[in-house]
Design a protein around this motif. Structure first.
Motif, short mmCIF file in Angstrom:
data_model
loop_
_atom_site.label_atom_id
_atom_site.label_comp_id
_atom_site.label_asym_id
_atom_site.label_seq_id
_atom_site.Cartn_x
_atom_site.Cartn_y
_atom_site.Cartn_z
N ARG A 1 -6.51 1.36 -5.63
CA ARG A 1 -5.18 1.92 -5.91
C ARG A 1 -4.68 1.48 -7.29
NH1 ARG A 1 -5.65 1.30 -0.37
NH2 ARG A 1 -4.60 2.90 0.91
N LEU B 1 2.00 1.77 -3.59
CA LEU B 1 0.95 2.29 -4.47
C LEU B 1 0.53 3.70 -4.09
CD1 LEU B 1 -1.15 -0.99 -4.71
CD2 LEU B 1 0.28 0.01 -6.50
N ASP B 2 0.65 4.06 -2.82
CA ASP B 2 0.27 5.40 -2.39
C ASP B 2 1.34 6.44 -2.70
OD1 ASP B 2 -2.19 4.58 -1.48
OD2 ASP B 2 -1.53 4.30 0.60
N ARG C 1 -6.42 3.45 -9.88
CA ARG C 1 -5.87 4.79 -9.99
C ARG C 1 -4.61 4.79 -10.87
NH1 ARG C 1 -4.90 6.17 -4.55
NH2 ARG C 1 -2.78 5.40 -4.80
N LEU D 1 0.83 -1.21 0.00
CA LEU D 1 0.00 0.00 0.00
C LEU D 1 0.87 1.26 0.00
CD1 LEU D 1 -2.84 -1.00 2.49
CD2 LEU D 1 -2.79 -1.20 -0.01
#
Length: 745
Positions: free
Chosen positions: A506, A480-481, A509, A477
């Motif tokens: 995610r 991906l963030d 996106r 995460l």
């Protein structure tokens, strides 16, 4: 000789990249007193005139001038010129021995180096030890009188002191014996004497043991590995402090090295191991930066384990490409003088997996950091090439996951990731390593600036994710963030299906970035689409459908086809995309059309709509994919049976396999005799078809009983099989084969 360069019509010859006009300039530059000029010319010559070991007519024409440079005592880097001569000669002689030399220059170069064999005798006795090391292999390669060559090598061994000079002599004796069988008896007796000489350096004795095994594999006995292990343990460890006083993160034991700060001198280290230290890791090919095909100098190793400086990303180069080149560079590094010998020993042991595992256990537990590090890749090679219970090896590998050595830990984690289907014994050590790193460096360690720590963490997280372990999720995460190396997280995201609710938004996106700028096609889009398809969260369907539209608009046919295949993975829940899918069934690209047809079938299951689309594709380059969809349709596609039967006579076995598989799925038991014959013949002809074949045999039930002997034979072989011999494919092949045999008694 250099003055006669212009008398040759170089423009009438070609090297790897075109006319050979540049050769005179390169040869003259090699004589330059400016070392940078000479090195550049040598690099250019290797890259074009001896490209990846090739030997051209212009290479042969260059040989007299290279010999002149090697003969001239004022040539600045004579050792490199001699090394080049040996490499050209080696490739030429070996190609002429084992393969047709073709219209290139192999045969001509082989003649020249053999005629000039006495030059290598002179170089091997030169005052410059670097020239001697470079030349000694030529005694085993180019002298055709076996007795004379063996005698010269014995004399060189008596004259040299220190393992760095003596190791190439041992290897040259093996080269001689392998090239001229009449030298084998002399060579093996010499190896035996050398291996038993307690006054000789342990690493040289180990070399004698290994090279004897190479020359006489039929004489290998159960004492080979214990003997090698005993000698490996006798190689001294020189203890030194690292540049910061605390080592290099991989322990302070350094094999045969006293470089940098430390308590012993270079001479003292050489007295222990005979191997002069190097200041940094070098490639196994022995190449200086930019020199693409220089031969390996077995003494050029990196005694210290330290992460190389990461190159700066080049503008416009996808990170996946940069990472692939970094991995290639790492794979060529040698960190211990014993590594080439141990690799040669593993090659000799070949299918003796228990013996190789015992040797690897010793390597992984060695007090030498370089031996331990280089053992990781060898362990991976055993597990990826050979079947068996690798639990003990996996456990030992996992023991090398230590946070104060991120360089080695990253190598271990990458190895575990590559064997994920069998890596269950390493699950807890991987999870513990990941958690310790997150505690020590913070929750965003995935994105931290230190490239060594970051790589170790990322590889461990990816290995853990491949095991389906949710403890990998927090770091994925973060990736991906933050966008830091997000492509790595995408590669493994689909393994965490239970976390689809957090991952899919995610991933969508990321995918939307492509939709906004489709002309900047990202090579990671396929991985994104595949991950979304495998995770199966229907909330991704609209985004994937938009990707199809964007890809079609920018004429990105492969991306459009991949997106359509992802939509097919959703089955009926992909219905919101039906309008987009139908809109591309008439495009002229076959890959897009077959993917659209497959998606329509998976979502709606209407054969009357899909069959005409697929029939039109049976003569395209996507006929295999079309046939596979027909097979999924089953009996409702019976009207294509005559065409599938005709495809059984195709010259390409893969076409026959796809057709036979679909024919069974459509026609059933009535087609069994010819389907079985085709499948078994294809398996015997091309073992890469095994996964496809066994999957169909498994569906055939009693009709496949005649395949039992072949399936048993497959399971009895020690080497991995299946598509591309990959671990995942082979483990699946074994699993289905065992289930097949259980049902057939």
């Amino acid at each position: 000789m250099i003055n006669e360069l212009d008398l040759i019509d170089w423009s009438s010859m070609n090297h790897a990249y075109g006319p050979a006009d540049e050769i005179p300039g390169w040869l003259r530059a090699m004589a330059s007193m400016d070392r940078s000029v000479g090195d550049g010319a040598l690099s250019d010559f290797y890259g074009a005139v001896h490209h990846q070991g090739d030997v051209y007519v212009c290479t042969t024409a260059s040989l007299p001038f290279l010999f002149a440079l090697a003969d001239d005592p004022v040539t600045p880097d004579r050792a490199s010129v001699v090394e080049l001569l040996v490499s050209i000669g080696r490739h030429a002689v070996e190609r002429c021995m084992y393969d047709y030399a073709g219209e290139m220059g192999y045969a001509g170069s082989a003649v020249v180096v053999r005629e000039r064999a006495d030059a290598f005798v002179s170089y091997a006795a030169d005052d410059d030890p670097a020239v001697r090391r470079a030349a000694v292999e030529g005694l085993g390669l180019f002298i055709d009188d076996a007795g004379r060559a063996a005698g010269l090598l014995r004399d060189r061994m008596s004259a040299e002191r220190g393992a760095r000079e003596r190791l190439p002599i041992v290897e040259a004796m093996a080269t001689l014996a392998l090239r001229l069988p009449e030298a084998t008896e002399t060579a093996t007796a010499w190896f035996d004497g050398l291996a038993g000489d307690v006054t000789t350096e342990p690493v040289v004795r180990l070399a004698a043991v290994v090279q004897r095994a190479r020359c006489a594999p039929d004489l290998i006995d159960e004492e080979l590995v214990p003997t090698a292990i005993g000698l490996l343990r006798r190689i001294p460890v020189v203890v030194k402090e690292g540049p910061e006083g605390g080592g290099n993160g991989c322990g302070t034991a350094v094999a045969g090295s006293a470089t940098g700060a430390g308590s012993v001198t270079d001479a003292e280290a050489d007295a222990h191991s005979g191997v002069e230290p190097e200041s940094e890791a070098v490639s196994e090919a022995g190449a200086a930066p930019g020199v693409g095909s220089q031969p390996r100098d077995p003494a050029r190793t990196a005694p210290e384990i330290a992460s190389p400086t990461a190159p700066q990303p080049a503008p416009g180069v996808p990170p996946q490409v940069l990472a692939a080149f970094e991995d290639l560079d790492r794979s060529q590094l040698v960190h211990s003088p014993a590594t080439p010998l141990l690799r040669a020993l593993h090659e000799v042991l070949d299918s003796r997996v228990p013996e190789r595992s015992a040797l690897l256990a010793e390597q992984l537990d060695s007090p030498h950091p370089g031996v331990r590090h280089d053992a990781i890749r060898m362990a991976k090679e055993v597990m990826t090439s050979w079947r068996g219970d690798h639990t003990a090896l996996l456990t030992r590998l996992a023991d090398r996951l230590v946070t104060n050595d991120p360089y080695t830990a990253a190598e271990v984690a990458e190895a575990l990731r590559s064997v994920a289907p069998i890596a269950e014994p390493a699950r807890e050590p991987l999870a513990e390593f990941v958690e310790v790193q997150r505690t020590a460096h913070g929750p965003e360690v995935w994105a931290m600036p230190d490239p060594s720590v970051r790589r170790a963490h990322q590889q461990a997280v990816m290995a853990l994710a491949r095991l389906g372990d949710p403890r990998a999720l927090p770091s994925l995460l973060v990736a991906l963030d933050t966008g830091v190396d997000a492509w790595r997280a995408v590669q493994v995201a689909a393994s965490l299906s239970a976390a689809a609710g957090q991952l899919v938004p995610r991933l969508c996106r990321e995918l939307e970035r492509f939709e906004r700028s489709p002309e900047q096609s990202d090579m990671g889009v396929s991985a994104l689409l595949s991950a979304l398809g495998r995770l199966g969260d229907a909330s991704a369907v609209p985004v994937i459908a938009e990707t199809v539209t964007a890809a079609m608009r920018s004429v990105q046919w492969p991306t459009a086809a991949t997106a359509l295949n992802a939509l097919a993975a959703f089955g009926p829940t992909g219905a919101p995309a039906l309008g987009v899918i139908r809109g591309v069934t008439g495009t002229h690209d076959p890959a897009v059309r077959v993917a659209a047809a497959g998606a329509l079938w998976a979502i709606e299951g209407r054969p009357e709509e899909v069959l005409p689309l697929l029939e039109d594709l049976l003569d395209s380059h996507c006929k295999h994919e079309a046939v596979d969809v027909l097979g999924r349709i089953g009996p409702a596609a019976s009207r294509v049976v005559p065409r599938l039967r005709r495809m059984l006579t195709a010259g390409y076995e893969w076409t026959r396999v796809h057709a036979a598989t679909a024919l069974w799925d459509i026609g059933g038991p009535d087609e069994a005799p010819q389907v079985l014959e085709i499948l078994l013949d294809a398996w015997r002809t091309n073992e890469f078809t095994a996964n496809n074949v066994i999957a169909c045999l498994d569906r055939m039930g009693p009709a496949a009983a005649p395949a039992v002997p072949l399936v048993r034979s497959e399971l009895a072989r020690p080497r991995r099989g299946g598509r591309f011999h990959g671990v995942e494919n082979d483990e699946e092949l074994q699993r289905v084969s065992r289930a097949f045999l259980l049902r057939h008694g």
